[in-house]
Design a protein around this motif. Sequence first.
Motif, PDB file in Angstrom:
ATOM      1  N   LEU A 163       0.828  -1.205   0.000  1.00 19.90           N
ATOM      2  CA  LEU A 163       0.000   0.000   0.000  1.00 19.90           C
ATOM      3  C   LEU A 163       0.863   1.257   0.000  1.00 19.90           C
ATOM      4  O   LEU A 163       0.553   2.232  -0.708  1.00 19.90           O
ATOM      5  N   LEU A 164       1.912   1.257   0.765  1.00 18.88           N
ATOM      6  CA  LEU A 164       2.784   2.431   0.793  1.00 18.88           C
ATOM      7  C   LEU A 164       3.469   2.660  -0.556  1.00 18.88           C
ATOM      8  O   LEU A 164       3.614   3.807  -1.008  1.00 18.88           O
ATOM      9  N   ARG A 166       2.238   1.792  -3.460  1.00 21.09           N
ATOM     10  CA  ARG A 166       1.207   2.269  -4.390  1.00 21.09           C
ATOM     11  C   ARG A 166       0.903   3.742  -4.153  1.00 21.09           C
ATOM     12  O   ARG A 166       0.753   4.541  -5.096  1.00 21.09           O
ATOM     13  N   LEU A 167       0.813   4.126  -2.889  1.00 19.16           N
ATOM     14  CA  LEU A 167       0.527   5.525  -2.573  1.00 19.16           C
ATOM     15  C   LEU A 167       1.684   6.429  -2.978  1.00 19.16           C
ATOM     16  O   LEU A 167       1.478   7.603  -3.288  1.00 19.16           O
ATOM     17  N   LYS A 168       2.870   5.905  -2.999  1.00 16.26           N
ATOM     18  CA  LYS A 168       4.019   6.701  -3.413  1.00 16.26           C
ATOM     19  C   LYS A 168       3.902   7.067  -4.898  1.00 16.26           C
ATOM     20  O   LYS A 168       4.361   8.132  -5.325  1.00 16.26           O
ATOM     21  N   THR A 170       0.808   7.112  -6.658  1.00 11.74           N
ATOM     22  CA  THR A 170      -0.414   7.880  -6.896  1.00 11.74           C
ATOM     23  C   THR A 170      -0.427   9.215  -6.166  1.00 11.74           C
ATOM     24  O   THR A 170      -1.100  10.145  -6.587  1.00 11.74           O
ATOM     25  N   MET A 171       0.271   9.296  -5.066  1.00 16.28           N
ATOM     26  CA  MET A 171       0.329  10.542  -4.286  1.00 16.28           C
ATOM     27  C   MET A 171       1.786  10.857  -3.978  1.00 16.28           C
ATOM     28  O   MET A 171       2.256  10.677  -2.854  1.00 16.28           O
ATOM     29  N   TRP A 174       2.749  12.968  -0.850  1.00 16.46           N
ATOM     30  CA  TRP A 174       2.535  12.485   0.524  1.00 16.46           C
ATOM     31  C   TRP A 174       3.749  11.674   0.946  1.00 16.46           C
ATOM     32  O   TRP A 174       3.990  10.570   0.478  1.00 16.46           O
ATOM     33  N   ARG A 177       5.438   9.493   7.188  1.00 11.47           N
ATOM     34  CA  ARG A 177       5.543   8.088   7.575  1.00 11.47           C
ATOM     35  C   ARG A 177       5.498   7.912   9.095  1.00 11.47           C
ATOM     36  O   ARG A 177       5.808   6.842   9.595  1.00 11.47           O
ATOM     37  N   GLY A 183      -2.921   9.015   7.453  1.00  9.92           N
ATOM     38  CA  GLY A 183      -2.684   8.162   6.296  1.00  9.92           C
ATOM     39  C   GLY A 183      -2.047   6.841   6.683  1.00  9.92           C
ATOM     40  O   GLY A 183      -2.427   5.771   6.178  1.00  9.92           O
ATOM     41  N   THR A 187      -3.629   3.138   6.298  1.00  5.62           N
ATOM     42  CA  THR A 187      -2.857   2.100   5.616  1.00  5.62           C
ATOM     43  C   THR A 187      -2.723   0.853   6.473  1.00  5.62           C
ATOM     44  O   THR A 187      -2.890  -0.282   6.004  1.00  5.62           O
TER      45      THR A 187
END
Length: 923
Positions: A163-164, A166-168, A170-171, A174, A177, A183, A187
């Motif tokens: 998930l982290l 993927r978010l890196k 798409t976002m 952000w 951590r 967030g 997650t």
Amino acid sequence: MIGCADERRRADVRVAGGNGIDSVGVSDDGRSLTVGFFGKAPEDLVPANFRIDGGRRVTGIAVVAVELWASDDPDLADAVRLTVDRAGDLSSYRLSIVESGPIGKPGTRPYPGFDPRYSSVDFTFGSCGDVDCAPVEESAPPVEAAVEIDYLSKDYASFRQLLLDRLKLTMPSWTERHVPDVGIMLTELLAYEGDRLSYQQDAVATEAYLDTARLRVSVRRHARLVDYPMHDGCSARAWVCIEADEEVPLPKGTFRFSTLPGISLKESDLRGAPEVFEPVHDEEVRLIPARNRISLWTWGDQDCCLPAGATSATLVDSDRALGLAAGDVLLFEELIGVPSGLAADADHTHRQAVRLTSVIETEDKLYQQKLLDVTWAREDALTFPLCVNARGGPECVELEVCVARGNVVLVEHGQRIDPECHCVPDPAPDEPQCPRDCGCGCGGETEPEPGYPPLPVVVQPQLRHQPVTQSVPFPDPADIAAAQARWLAGLPGRIRARLTKLWRSELSEEDIKFVTVLFGAKLVKKLDLREHPRRALRYLLACFDDLLETKLERLKDLVRQARAGYVLTAKNEGWEIGQSWGADEGSKLDERREAFRGPASLATRPDPRAALPAVTVTDRNHGIWLPQRDLLESGPADRHFVGEVTDTGATVLRFGDGRNGAKFPLSGELTAALRVGTGLAGNVGREAISSIIFDRTDVPGIRSVRNPLPAVGGVDPEPVSEVRLRAPQEVRRRLLRAITADDYATLAGASPSVQRAAGDLRWTGSWYEAQVAIDPLGTEVAPTWLLDETRAGLYRYRRIGHDLSVFTATLVPLDLTVHVEVLPDHIAGHVRTALRRALGAFFQPDRLTFGTPIRVGQIVATAAAVPGVRHAEVTRLERLFGPPGTALATGVLPIGPLEVAQLDDDPSRPENGQLTLDLAGGR
């Protein structure tokens, strides 16, 4: 030309009165076309108003004739029939209605009144026949970027990292951590849920094997298949001493103990999180002030000690107020240190609890002192020398170093709480899942969703409180049976002693009734017991075994049953003993007697694998359900359940299925009475338990409450990882049957009173006989009781077809002569005494066992280590009875596998081995 799935323009053209080509039909020969319009067809249409474009193999097709097909119905559209000069191929063509050109050729502009969007239409000549038509080339839908999914991510950490990552992508902005970030929180929640769902997908295959199972309940059941009892922890136990100023009773079920400061507290005083201890035995406890401090009698001597291994003592009972009996517990305690006489110097390890096995009133007539002679079991033998009195202190006076404490209560960690109430769902489809008259407050949590049939009811309620106390049943039935066997074995001796006492005294009516029950009214009348009691009793004592032969044989049968582990009850065997040996003896066979509870040392050494949840369930019919480790031996009528501890520490109750254990009655409510608190938290130190808590009463006069010994036995639940390692090896560690000679020896050596055992299988001519030799601990010859207990214990393990013989090890007396040269500056007599002491320790019975060879070099080394010895040499080493050997030549005297070497060096018993010391030199 753009293609649309929803052509709204067509409807709008019709409404606006516009015209257009609606359809094109092709005749079978391909030479005529039927063209339909939205509305009325123009009347002046000529072939030059139609143009046909397209085609691959046949091109340039021209319209040669136009025929109008007008409809009389104003609501129906018109059509025209076009005749073409030749048929086209199967490719696509476009038909357009246009204005005619200047030279009679079709133009390019749409015919007036026709909508530009519908002034032309695509069509084909004919069908594809038996072959597939060429596919219509359509624009491919846009290809979206595929989402990368790592199907190897199956646990929390992998899901979180995925998930982290993927978010890196798409976002990118952000980058937070930190754990408190929202967030990161979301997650981790998604990763947890993914882990849970992933586990559920693989749960069946995962939980099917011991190596992969993750649930504690699954591992417990897998281990049970190989007879490995996985434990869920155990509660600690301790001995609590109570001192009272007056004789008062503590009613059962109204008091408990805690680590709170104070002495006598109320239930409302429980605050914080104290460790609470409940009495193990739910019974009334009578506090007697004389038992607060009991002095030991030394018969007027000073500097006296009870040696290690002592099993008896004499207590001071001046006013006969102690009231001690077999089964009571005493706690010996060292009060002060020697020689300082200060309490701070007392050795706190010199404290031990013992359970009395006999109490005899006696008296020291020299000092006019009333006494009690008390004994306790071998298992409770003192583990240290206990100093009774000594001279010391600042004034060098006689000091009382130790005392005995009475008013002792056995307590166990765990606090009883208010009973829990649980609803049992009703399986009827037209009934709500939770009974309306159930006062448990389960509400609508178990209501079925409308439109769905009810699921099968599985009664497995989960207790709300945790951790539930894990308690070992005490006393153990095996200990009760063993104590009953010892009591029955001593019954003839007690009867003889009582008859002897009657022979020396006057007979009462109660005594005559006792003798009549024992020997029968006919024999008592024949002997004229009333007129000639001494003569009659002398005859009865002389013929005791013959007159009571049948009763003695029956008594032996009962002893064998008890030694086999069968608990005798007061209702059955107790009644029988009362009818045969007197009502007093029959009443003493009650399995609930304190004398049958076993040694005090066993009470504080609970086995966690025998622990059960301290829960009692009551159903709506007031039926009592009791916990069991499993339901394999429970019948359909047995009200048993199993308490299984989950990974979260909660306890789930599992009932039977009607074959293994009774089914729980459906629909209603059940009440669970339980205790909470277990594990290492209960192992409090000495003097930590300091208060008694009363529930519904108040007992005045309590001076102090304390636990002189620390609480022990508390164990946390066994980790699943250890079960995976130990369970597969359990079948190799546990011996359930005796097949070989070593099996018999291993089982016999498990007794704490046996130093070692050896076995052999001998062929008798018809079958095998298992011969087991016993080497007892602390002595050379095994007592009769040890042989009987070992034989009874082995009988249940023996192989079918094997006879069993248990006897003391064969002793081999030795004849040893040692020549010693003494140094000139040492006294020969002192060296001789030191040599005998050193060699006596070398041949001590507990050091030598089966098959231990006697080596000349070890004897020489032992003698040479004595101060004053310059040279030592063994000049003779033989068996005392037997042919000469070769020990001096080989340096070893061999001992057989069932033999034990013996050298007591006792002049009064030379047959037990002789030691000769030949000394030279010295002074």
